[in-house]
Design a protein around this motif. Structure first.
Motif, PDB file in Angstrom:
ATOM      1  N   ASN A 240      46.372  14.248  56.460  1.00  0.00           N
ATOM      2  CA  ASN A 240      45.056  14.289  57.094  1.00  0.00           C
ATOM      3  C   ASN A 240      44.380  12.927  57.051  1.00  0.00           C
ATOM      4  O   ASN A 240      43.704  12.525  58.015  1.00  0.00           O
ATOM      5  CB  ASN A 240      44.170  15.337  56.411  1.00  0.00           C
ATOM      6  CG  ASN A 240      44.544  16.757  56.802  1.00  0.00           C
ATOM      7  OD1 ASN A 240      45.553  16.974  57.459  1.00  0.00           O
ATOM      8  ND2 ASN A 240      43.737  17.715  56.398  1.00  0.00           N
ATOM      9  N   MET A 241      44.529  12.209  55.934  1.00  0.00           N
ATOM     10  CA  MET A 241      43.966  10.856  55.869  1.00  0.00           C
ATOM     11  C   MET A 241      44.636   9.940  56.889  1.00  0.00           C
ATOM     12  O   MET A 241      43.963   9.147  57.551  1.00  0.00           O
ATOM     13  CB  MET A 241      44.112  10.300  54.453  1.00  0.00           C
ATOM     14  CG  MET A 241      43.266  11.018  53.419  1.00  0.00           C
ATOM     15  SD  MET A 241      43.325  10.237  51.787  1.00  0.00           S
ATOM     16  CE  MET A 241      44.920  10.819  51.179  1.00  0.00           C
TER      17      MET A 241
ATOM     18  N   VAL B  58      41.087   7.750  43.472  1.00  0.00           N
ATOM     19  CA  VAL B  58      42.256   6.939  43.105  1.00  0.00           C
ATOM     20  C   VAL B  58      43.558   7.638  43.475  1.00  0.00           C
ATOM     21  O   VAL B  58      44.543   6.985  43.862  1.00  0.00           O
ATOM     22  CB  VAL B  58      42.201   6.582  41.603  1.00  0.00           C
ATOM     23  CG1 VAL B  58      42.303   7.827  40.726  1.00  0.00           C
ATOM     24  CG2 VAL B  58      43.265   5.560  41.248  1.00  0.00           C
ATOM     25  N   SER B  59      43.594   8.968  43.401  1.00  0.00           N
ATOM     26  CA  SER B  59      44.815   9.692  43.777  1.00  0.00           C
ATOM     27  C   SER B  59      45.072   9.582  45.278  1.00  0.00           C
ATOM     28  O   SER B  59      46.237   9.558  45.713  1.00  0.00           O
ATOM     29  CB  SER B  59      44.704  11.161  43.367  1.00  0.00           C
ATOM     30  OG  SER B  59      43.615  11.790  44.018  1.00  0.00           O
TER      31      SER B  59
ATOM     32  N   ALA C  87      47.041  -2.217  56.166  1.00  0.00           N
ATOM     33  CA  ALA C  87      47.749  -1.058  56.710  1.00  0.00           C
ATOM     34  C   ALA C  87      46.800  -0.100  57.408  1.00  0.00           C
ATOM     35  O   ALA C  87      47.158   0.516  58.422  1.00  0.00           O
ATOM     36  CB  ALA C  87      48.498  -0.339  55.589  1.00  0.00           C
ATOM     37  N   MET C  88      45.564   0.027  56.890  1.00  0.00           N
ATOM     38  CA  MET C  88      44.588   0.964  57.449  1.00  0.00           C
ATOM     39  C   MET C  88      43.676   0.312  58.484  1.00  0.00           C
ATOM     40  O   MET C  88      42.891   1.003  59.131  1.00  0.00           O
ATOM     41  CB  MET C  88      43.736   1.556  56.327  1.00  0.00           C
ATOM     42  CG  MET C  88      44.516   2.404  55.335  1.00  0.00           C
ATOM     43  SD  MET C  88      43.475   3.002  53.959  1.00  0.00           S
ATOM     44  CE  MET C  88      42.402   4.159  54.834  1.00  0.00           C
ATOM     45  N   GLY C  89      43.755  -1.006  58.645  1.00  0.00           N
ATOM     46  CA  GLY C  89      42.906  -1.697  59.604  1.00  0.00           C
ATOM     47  C   GLY C  89      41.463  -1.803  59.154  1.00  0.00           C
ATOM     48  O   GLY C  89      40.543  -1.750  59.978  1.00  0.00           O
ATOM     49  N   ILE C  90      41.250  -1.990  57.857  1.00  0.00           N
ATOM     50  CA  ILE C  90      39.895  -2.031  57.299  1.00  0.00           C
ATOM     51  C   ILE C  90      39.259  -3.392  57.554  1.00  0.00           C
ATOM     52  O   ILE C  90      39.904  -4.433  57.409  1.00  0.00           O
ATOM     53  CB  ILE C  90      39.940  -1.701  55.793  1.00  0.00           C
ATOM     54  CG1 ILE C  90      40.327  -0.228  55.615  1.00  0.00           C
ATOM     55  CG2 ILE C  90      38.608  -2.004  55.113  1.00  0.00           C
ATOM     56  CD1 ILE C  90      40.593   0.180  54.187  1.00  0.00           C
TER      57      ILE C  90
ATOM     58  N   LEU D 215      48.154   7.142  49.811  1.00  0.00           N
ATOM     59  CA  LEU D 215      48.213   6.302  51.009  1.00  0.00           C
ATOM     60  C   LEU D 215      49.153   5.131  50.807  1.00  0.00           C
ATOM     61  O   LEU D 215      49.886   4.741  51.737  1.00  0.00           O
ATOM     62  CB  LEU D 215      46.810   5.816  51.371  1.00  0.00           C
ATOM     63  CG  LEU D 215      45.892   6.859  52.006  1.00  0.00           C
ATOM     64  CD1 LEU D 215      44.445   6.384  51.988  1.00  0.00           C
ATOM     65  CD2 LEU D 215      46.330   7.176  53.432  1.00  0.00           C
ATOM     66  N   ARG D 216      49.158   4.567  49.622  1.00  0.00           N
ATOM     67  CA  ARG D 216      50.082   3.457  49.359  1.00  0.00           C
ATOM     68  C   ARG D 216      51.531   3.933  49.501  1.00  0.00           C
ATOM     69  O   ARG D 216      52.375   3.229  50.064  1.00  0.00           O
ATOM     70  CB  ARG D 216      49.828   2.872  47.972  1.00  0.00           C
ATOM     71  CG  ARG D 216      48.466   2.182  47.828  1.00  0.00           C
ATOM     72  CD  ARG D 216      48.358   1.445  46.497  1.00  0.00           C
ATOM     73  NE  ARG D 216      49.322   0.352  46.442  1.00  0.00           N
ATOM     74  CZ  ARG D 216      49.141  -0.849  46.980  1.00  0.00           C
ATOM     75  NH1 ARG D 216      47.997  -1.119  47.618  1.00  0.00           N
ATOM     76  NH2 ARG D 216      50.059  -1.773  46.890  1.00  0.00           N
ATOM     77  N   ARG D 217      51.813   5.108  48.990  1.00  0.00           N
ATOM     78  CA  ARG D 217      53.169   5.643  49.143  1.00  0.00           C
ATOM     79  C   ARG D 217      53.495   5.874  50.611  1.00  0.00           C
ATOM     80  O   ARG D 217      54.602   5.545  51.079  1.00  0.00           O
ATOM     81  CB  ARG D 217      53.317   6.948  48.348  1.00  0.00           C
ATOM     82  CG  ARG D 217      53.334   6.765  46.848  1.00  0.00           C
ATOM     83  CD  ARG D 217      53.778   8.035  46.139  1.00  0.00           C
ATOM     84  NE  ARG D 217      52.856   9.148  46.366  1.00  0.00           N
ATOM     85  CZ  ARG D 217      51.803   9.409  45.601  1.00  0.00           C
ATOM     86  NH1 ARG D 217      51.525   8.635  44.562  1.00  0.00           N
ATOM     87  NH2 ARG D 217      51.032  10.451  45.858  1.00  0.00           N
TER      88      ARG D 217
END
Length: 423
Positions: free
Chosen positions: A408-409, A37-38, A73-76, A43-45
């Protein structure tokens, strides 16, 4: 890149061992392909999305909800659907705020009722009942819950298989209504729908302790369970037989409601590999587990369009032929850091017969502790090995853990985009 197909079509191409327009991506569709969750909050920020508290959709691993805006945003390309309740036996509803040890505020289900012991550890209680003995512990300063072993005394000569089946039962009408509602919603999003119905993961050591039961009976100690697979094999067979019968009845009812709306079903999270070896021999897998997986997977393939998802960490290359014989279509997490799990060799040997869902980046060393450039280079290399001809859905090797640097993510996501843009 301009869209030439939607996420569902892209994943279906990969599942069919056809080269999709680009490598599909999954984060958040299952309990083994998620983000702490962190990490979701970070990533949202980074992507400038709404900065409210994130829902914890798996309170054991403390995985965060990957909402539609972050998926975009991540292309999931995937959308997971889950049951009404979490593994601790309380419903995933009536969300309320709670703070991690780091101070980050998140949202947890209303039944997420915890106490703190004299060491400062956070204790989870089954069914949200703080008067019941705790069933899981988050150590002080920790990031997720581990099961507390509550092994009651048992009579070796009078073991009852039904005691290890207490948590399994017929799906209710309310459950069926829930599955229909979430499946319809997920299908409308244009992503591949990945369902976690539960009840089909035979001997999954994360489930054996019965963390959702107030007073679990039977064999609940992890070490004792492993001993039982060797010394009490008749007992384990009876447990698996009972679980399998219940699961098939439930799958039939679920499939009648939502069969065409689901693309992938998470069948099994039982680990057979360790970092360097295995928990059992292939022969033991074939004798003890395979008959039940064949029944489950065989029914699914005969009666639905679903593809079957097998999760097993560790060095499992030797098991792949048996997994295929058991009827699995998908292997996750493809732990390339384990012995004998070289991705190029796996693809060459089995790439035309099994889908590799994961393997995209190492979450033991590179993603949490490497540099963004090291992450980028490994992701590009893994895609080069695993993507040709389809049969690959990008995901990290198991859940992305707390403390993973957001840069890194982002480098991981950007590297998949780079690979896709070069195709």
């Amino acid at each position: 890149m301009p869209e030439t197909t939607n996420g569902r079509e892209r994943v279906l191409d990969a599942l069919g061992h056809r080269a999709p327009d680009r490598v599909p991506i999954d984060f958040g569709s299952t309990s083994v392909t998620g983000l702490h969750v962190s990490c979701v909050a970070a990533l949202r920020r980074h992507y400038g999305l709404e900065n409210g508290p994130v829902k914890v959709i798996d309170p054991g691993a403390m995985l965060g909800e990957v909402a539609a805006d972050l998926q975009d945003a991540m292309g999931i390309d995937t959308e997971g659907i889950r049951g009404r309740s979490v593994r601790f036996g309380f419903a995933a509803d009536h969300w309320k705020p709670w703070r991690l040890y780091s101070g980050l505020e998140v949202l947890v289900p209303g039944g997420f009722n915890v106490t703190v012991d004299e060491n400062g550890d956070t204790l989870m209680h089954p069914e949200g009942d703080v008067t019941a003995p705790p069933s899981a512990r988050m150590p002080k300063g920790g990031h997720f819950f581990d099961a507390i072993i509550r092994q009651a005394p048992f009579d070796e000569n009078n073991l009852r298989p039904e005691d290890n089946l207490e948590e399994y039962g017929p799906v209710s009408e309310a459950d069926l209504d829930h599955w229909e509602r979430v499946a319809v919603h997920a299908r409308a999003g244009g992503r591949a729908v990945v369902a976690s119905f539960g009840g089909t993961s035979f001997g999954d050591i994360a489930l054996v302790p019965g963390v959702g039961l107030r007073h679990p009976k039977g064999i609940r100690d992890v070490a004792e369970w492993y001993v039982s697979t060797r010394s009490r094999r008749d007992f384990v067979h009876k447990v698996f037989e009972g679980q399998c019968d219940i699961a098939l009845q439930n799958l039939e009812r679920i499939a009648r409601r939502i069969g065409p709306l689901v693309d992938v079903v998470y069948v099994c999270g039982t680990d057979f590999g360790t970092q360097t070896s295995a928990f059992c021999s292939v022969a033991t897998f074939q004798e003890l587990w395979m008959p039940y997986y064949q029944r489950i997977n065989g029914w699914i393939h005969k009666n639905t369009p679903w593809k079957t998802f097998k999760h097993s960490c560790g060095a499992v290359a030797r098991f792949v032929p048996a997994f295929l014989e058991a009827g699995f279509d998908i292997l996750n997490p493809v732990q390339c850091s384990a012995a004998g799990m070289d991705p190029e060799q796996l693809k060459a040997a089995w790439g035309g017969r099994i889908v590799f869902w994961g393997g995209g980046v190492d979450t033991q060393q590179v993603l949490p502790f490497g540099t963004p450039d090291q992450v980028r280079r490994q992701v590009l290399e893994r895609c080069e090995f695993l993507a040709p001809g389809g049969g690959f859905v990008f995901n990290a090797i198991h859940d992305v853990q707390a403390g993973t640097p957001v840069e890194n993510m982002v480098a991981m996501v950007d590297a998949v985009r780079e690979f896709n843009g070069c195709r």
